[in-house]
Each structure stands twice: as C-alpha cells, then as structure tokens.
Scaffold this motif. Structure first.
Motif, short mmCIF file in Angstrom:
data_model
loop_
_atom_site.label_atom_id
_atom_site.label_comp_id
_atom_site.label_asym_id
_atom_site.label_seq_id
_atom_site.Cartn_x
_atom_site.Cartn_y
_atom_site.Cartn_z
N TRP A 397 27.31 -8.42 -22.89
CA TRP A 397 27.13 -7.78 -24.00
C TRP A 397 25.57 -8.83 -24.19
CZ3 TRP A 397 28.45 -5.04 -28.48
CH2 TRP A 397 28.05 -5.43 -29.32
N HIS A 398 25.65 -9.58 -24.00
CA HIS A 398 23.87 -10.76 -23.99
C HIS A 398 23.13 -9.56 -23.25
CE1 HIS A 398 20.89 -12.98 -24.50
NE2 HIS A 398 21.16 -13.53 -23.50
N LEU A 399 23.90 -9.08 -22.15
CA LEU A 399 23.40 -8.32 -20.78
C LEU A 399 23.01 -6.26 -20.92
CD1 LEU A 399 21.38 -8.27 -17.94
CD2 LEU A 399 23.50 -7.86 -17.46
N TYR A 400 23.26 -6.28 -21.91
CA TYR A 400 23.48 -4.44 -22.17
C TYR A 400 22.33 -4.70 -22.82
CZ TYR A 400 24.58 -0.06 -23.59
OH TYR A 400 24.53 1.84 -23.71
N PRO A 401 21.66 -4.73 -23.45
CA PRO A 401 20.16 -4.15 -24.44
C PRO A 401 19.14 -4.57 -23.69
CG PRO A 401 21.28 -5.67 -25.90
CD PRO A 401 21.58 -5.58 -24.07
N GLU A 402 19.39 -5.49 -22.36
CA GLU A 402 18.41 -5.74 -21.02
C GLU A 402 18.59 -4.32 -20.50
OE1 GLU A 402 15.11 -6.55 -18.87
OE2 GLU A 402 15.88 -7.93 -21.48
N ILE A 403 19.66 -3.52 -19.87
CA ILE A 403 19.22 -2.61 -18.86
C ILE A 403 19.71 -1.71 -19.85
CG2 ILE A 403 21.53 -1.26 -17.42
CD1 ILE A 403 23.08 -4.41 -17.12
N THR A 404 19.76 -1.51 -20.89
CA THR A 404 18.99 0.14 -21.91
C THR A 404 17.26 -0.31 -21.89
OG1 THR A 404 21.07 -0.22 -23.79
CG2 THR A 404 19.27 0.77 -24.50
N SER A 405 17.39 -1.25 -21.62
CA SER A 405 15.43 -1.50 -21.98
C SER A 405 14.59 -0.97 -20.28
CB SER A 405 14.89 -2.55 -22.13
OG SER A 405 14.00 -3.25 -22.76
N LEU A 406 15.71 -1.09 -20.26
CA LEU A 406 15.23 -1.12 -18.48
C LEU A 406 15.45 0.04 -18.57
CD1 LEU A 406 16.01 -3.70 -16.01
CD2 LEU A 406 14.17 -3.84 -16.55
N ARG A 407 16.17 1.08 -18.51
CA ARG A 407 16.50 2.23 -18.11
C ARG A 407 15.40 3.32 -18.93
NH1 ARG A 407 21.86 4.21 -19.75
NH2 ARG A 407 21.42 6.48 -18.68
N LEU A 408 14.74 3.14 -20.16
CA LEU A 408 13.77 3.55 -20.50
C LEU A 408 12.20 3.40 -20.59
CD1 LEU A 408 15.10 2.38 -24.48
CD2 LEU A 408 14.90 4.76 -23.24
N GLN A 409 12.39 1.52 -19.90
CA GLN A 409 10.73 1.75 -19.70
C GLN A 409 10.31 2.41 -18.61
OE1 GLN A 409 9.18 -2.56 -18.41
NE2 GLN A 409 10.24 -1.70 -16.33
N LYS A 410 11.32 2.79 -17.59
CA LYS A 410 11.25 3.17 -16.05
C LYS A 410 10.89 5.40 -16.82
CE LYS A 410 13.05 4.55 -11.65
NZ LYS A 410 14.29 4.66 -11.16
N ALA A 411 11.86 5.10 -17.36
CA ALA A 411 11.41 6.64 -17.84
C ALA A 411 10.08 6.80 -18.39
CB ALA A 411 11.82 7.11 -19.21
N ASN A 412 9.37 6.01 -19.42
CA ASN A 412 8.59 5.93 -19.97
C ASN A 412 6.88 5.18 -19.06
OD1 ASN A 412 9.92 5.86 -22.52
ND2 ASN A 412 9.88 3.90 -23.22
N LEU A 413 7.17 4.84 -18.37
CA LEU A 413 6.44 3.68 -16.75
C LEU A 413 5.94 5.58 -16.20
CD1 LEU A 413 7.35 0.63 -15.82
CD2 LEU A 413 5.32 1.39 -17.10
N GLU A 414 6.89 6.35 -15.82
CA GLU A 414 6.89 7.69 -15.53
C GLU A 414 5.81 8.55 -16.18
OE1 GLU A 414 11.07 7.90 -14.25
OE2 GLU A 414 10.44 7.13 -12.10
N THR A 415 6.08 8.66 -17.40
CA THR A 415 5.27 8.94 -18.49
C THR A 415 3.47 9.14 -18.45
OG1 THR A 415 7.32 9.75 -19.78
CG2 THR A 415 5.24 10.28 -21.11
#
Length: 541
Positions: A397-415
C-alpha cells in the motif's frame, strides 16, 4: 534427531531462497519496464551522455566548438571541469558510474543497454542484501524479510529505475562488506581469506569512484577494527592486505583528483570547478537552515520515516537482538553515513533523499531482525503469518503511489522530450540558446548549442570569491563574438526575473525580439555591431 533438524533447516532455507528468486525476478521485470529512457535532470542526463561518449570511444568529454571560439561556457550542467589547453569540458562526477553504464554497450554494441544498467544493479542489490543479512544474522527468513523491506521502499523504485548513482554505489558497498565478512570468517583457508580481503578492498575503493561520499563506509570498518578486539575481526596478516588495497586505492583517488580536477584536494565540489558560492559541508546545516531544502539532519529523519514508516520503530529492537560482533560495525555504518548528510548543504529530502540509499540495506536488515523478535513472542504460527501478511500489505500500500507516479513520469518525460525537439526545430542548426532551466534539455534533446550563462561568473582563488561583477561585461563579450561570427542567438526567458538579471542586461545592449513560433524565446540581435565591445580577458578573474 540431528539429521531431522538439519533436513528441516535445509528445507526452510530452500523455501526462503525460492521466494527470494521469485521476488527478484518480478522486481527485475518491473524495473526494466519502468526504466527511464529520457532522463531530464542534470545528473542522470549527464551520466548517460558520458556513458554514450565512453561507448563511442570519446572519454568523458563534452565538445562544443563555441567553447574554442568564445570561452568555456557551452555545456550541460554535468560537464564543468576545465583542463588547460583543451577546449572540451569534462564530466564533474567520478568516472565509476559512467563506466558501469557503458560496459554493456561496449560488450553488446547496443547503446540502449545504458537505460537498463541501474534496474539490473537494483535487482543485484536485493540479492546482495539477502547474502549480507544471512551472513550477519545467519537466519534465512530474517534475510528474506530484510530483502522484502528494501524491495518495497518507494525510494528504491524511484532511483532504481533511472541513471542515478546511489543504487550502484550501494551495490559495491554491499559487495565490499560481504567480502570483508568472508575474509574475517574463521572457516576457510588462509589463501581464500586473502582473496576475499583483496576483493573487499577493490569493491569498496570502486564504490568511491561511483560516489566519493562512500568514504564513510571505509571509515566505519576502520573504526570498528580499532575499537573491537583484534581476535573478533581480521587477523593481522589479512588486515594489512585489506588495508593495503584500501591505501593503494585511496592513493589512486588522490592521483585521479590531481590529474582530472587539478589538485589532490580538489573535486567537482570545489569552487575552482564551479561549485556554488557556499561550503558543501557545515555543522550549522544539521539543525540550522542549509542552503538547499532546509535543515539537513531533520530532513534526513523525515526521509527515513517516509520510507520505513513504523518499521523504524523495530530498528532499535533489531539492533539489540543483533549478534554482538556485528553491532558496532553496523551502527557505525548507519550513523556515519547519516551524519555526513546531516551536515551537507543539500538536505536529504525529496530528490536528494537518494543520498541515504546506500545505508537502506543495513536499516532494512535491522528492521527485519526487530520484526522477527516480535514474531517469536507469538507461538501460534497462524498469528505469525497474519502479522507477516499485514506487514506485506502495508508495504504494498505504501509503495503503490510511487509505482503509479513512475508510470506517469515516464510518459511525461517522453512528452517533454518531444516538445523540446519540436521547439528547437524552429531554430537554425547553428543557433545558440541562452537558458538556465532548459540547459540540459536543449543540449541533449534539442541538438543545439547552449550558452550556460550560470557558468560565466568565475571563481577568483586570490580573492576567494566568485566574480559576479564580471558577469555583465563577460556576457556582452560572449554575445558580441557570437553575433559577429554569424551565429544566431536566442534568449529563453525561463523565469522572472531571470538568473543574474540576464534579460535586463541584454536589453541594454541588444534588441530582443519575441519569436512567434516558440513562446518565451527571444531573438538577440544588434545590427550596428561591428566589433566586440569587450576583450576575452574580461571573462577571467
């Protein structure tokens, strides 16, 4: 009866190892899928560019022809080291990490392997945490639990999926400690122990070439050797071999500093090499405001709580239950590393919380030992399993928000990279861009020369200060020279007011025309210019 107990222990060990294998496999795949392939920060982009240069056989240099024309101000932030009679600029960080990033590309011929080195090292770090824990406490389940705790740290995912140096530094520290403990083990031949002592020294020295701050781990082992009785640590014959390797390695570090940074005591954190105009370390930073992000010691505690949360409460219990022979060395390891960053100008919080990663395995092992002590208080195995399940769910539960953030970050960086490329496509190929916020973005992805005007104020060693008073005349000389050579110049108004009030200075000498195709970019011109209004000497204090 003894055979039955031995067989049971072996069976339990195999269970723990299979769970470890499954855990590491899953996390390796996840880390590779989340790996950042478009780094945008100064450190990560600089490391990857340096690795590409090494792979191509160009060393650690960044080459921009404008440096030879007008002065050494054209480079991304990670490349600020100047060598005499060489107009190229060199990576400010030690070379150990770029070499690691480049190694798979050199072997395979594929430059894209650069992006996956840190994820693979993060997986190796989990295995090494298991082996170190098992050597410290000789309990496979404690070792497994410590590995799981590390594997579920948000910070481990954040910095284990991009080209940051802390996870690689941690890996070599763990290797050094494991080999060191093997060298002082009572079992094995003298020849084997000598081999382990040499490997321990090599691993620890290489960790310095990844991050100089890893000197705390060498000091921790050395202090433990001095304080503890010699019978409990390395025998004299092995001790001198181990410390001989460390001594030669430290001489190598000093020699590298001399030839690369310009002096045995100089590093990229020295004012001569472009450090900020404040000291990197000060006791006042611990409880007083440090220049970057506040109170360093307090912020270190907050970062530990953000990752370990209630597990921090089990660390004292784990330390108390630790084997006496290892309490001192683990304590010194944790305290010395936290102590270093408690007085560092950059408080270990946010993106800088990564500084603490090399001690996370030790903290995770202590927390796991504390949890194990608690579990032993409950004799009902079903209750023990329930506690473990609750712990596992809490970590997830503590880790899940970080994984979600990393997925979004990867897409945002590519954009973001696509936007930079599209923006720079509207400028001439030989254009020079003056910017502060986009220095690395434009250099690496926009394929344009960047005037990194933050680097213009030079350090005066005689007056022991940066010559900000020379910024304006030097800037005028640089821009005049570029315009006279026929080079198009653009100014990026990336903040208001701009750094060093650069826009106001430019408006005094040049016409700034907004570019309709690229917002916030101003064309710098002066049609009446026939000769540079300052000499090159004005840029040197």
């Amino acid at each position: 009866m003894g055979d039955q107990v031995s067989g049971h222990n072996l069976k339990e060990a195999h269970k723990a190892q299979w769970i470890l294998f499954f855990l590491v496999t899953v996390i390796t795949v996840a880390f590779i899928l989340l790996a950042v392939r478009t780094p945008m920060t100064a450190d990560t982009a600089g490391y990857e560019f340096a690795a590409r240069q090494i792979t191509a056989g160009n060393g650690l240099a960044f080459d921009d022809p404008n440096n030879a024309l007008v002065g050494k101000f054209f480079s991304p932030f990670a490349f600020q080291i100047k060598h005499l009679d060489d107009f190229r600029l060199y990576l400010g960080f030690p070379p150990g990490f770029p070499l690691l990033l480049a190694l798979p590309g050199i072997i395979t011929g594929s430059i894209e392997t650069i992006h996956y080195v840190v994820p693979m090292l993060a997986a190796i770090g989990l295995l090494l945490t298991f082996f170190l824990s098992n050597r410290l406490v000789e309990n496979q389940w404690v070792a497994l639990l410590g590995t799981i705790i590390l594997a579920f740290m948000p910070i481990y995912w954040r910095f284990g999926t991009e080209a940051w140096s802390e996870v690689p530094a941690m890996v070599f520290v763990l290797l050094g400690y494991i080999f060191y403990l093997r060298a002082r083990n009572v079992d094995g031949t003298d020849q084997t122990k000598v081999g382990y002592a040499i490997l321990a020294g090599i691993a620890l020295i290489y960790s310095l070439f990844v991050r100089y701050a890893n000197i705390t781990f060498l000091l921790s082992i050395g202090m433990a050797e001095l304080i503890t009785g010699p019978k409990e640590l390395l025998k004299p014959s092995k001790k001198w071999i181990f410390y001989g390797v460390l001594f030669v390695g430290l001489l190598g570090v000093l020699a590298f500093n001399h030839f690369y940074y310009g002096g045995v005591r100089l590093t990229s954190y020295s004012p001569e090499n472009g450090w900020y105009n404040f000291p990197p370390f000060s006791i006042q930073y611990a409880f007083g405001a440090s220049p970057i992000n506040g109170f360093s010691l307090i912020e270190a505690g907050k970062s530990l709580w953000e990752n370990f949360s209630p597990l921090l409460l089990f660390i004292p219990v784990g330390w108390w239950a630790f084997p006496r022979s290892f309490r001192l060395i683990v304590s010194l390891t944790v305290v010395s590393s936290i102590g270093l960053y408690a007085i560092y100008a950059f408080a270990p919080t946010g993106i800088n919380s990564r500084f603490l990663i090399p001690i996370f395995p030790f903290l995770a092992i202590l927390a796991a030992q504390g949890v194990y002590v608690l579990l032993l208080k409950f004799h009902d195995y079903r209750l023990q399993r329930a506690i473990i399940l609750i712990l596992f769910l809490g970590l997830a539960w503590h880790l899940y928000p970080e994984i979600t953030s990393l997925r979004l970050q990867k897409a945002n960086l590519e954009t973001a990279v696509s936007n930079v490329r599209a923006t720079m496509a509207s400028t001439e190929e030989n254009a020079v861009i003056m910017t502060y916020a986009w220095v690395d973005h434009i250099t690496y992805y926009g394929n344009r020369s960047v005037l990194n005007y933050r680097r213009i104020p030079q350090y005066d060693s005689v007056q022991d200060k940066y010559r900000f008073d020379l910024f304006e005349p030097c800037l005028v000389y640089v821009v005049d020279t570029l315009l006279l050579s026929g080079t198009p110049v653009y100014f990026h108004e990336d903040q208001s007011p701009t750094l060093y009030n650069a826009k106001d200075i430019l408006e005094k000498y040049y016409l700034l025309t907004p570019d309709t195709q690229i917002p916030m970019f101003l064309r710098v011109t002066n049609d009446e210019l026939i000769i540079a209004r300052e000499s090159a000497s004005i840029c040197k204090p």
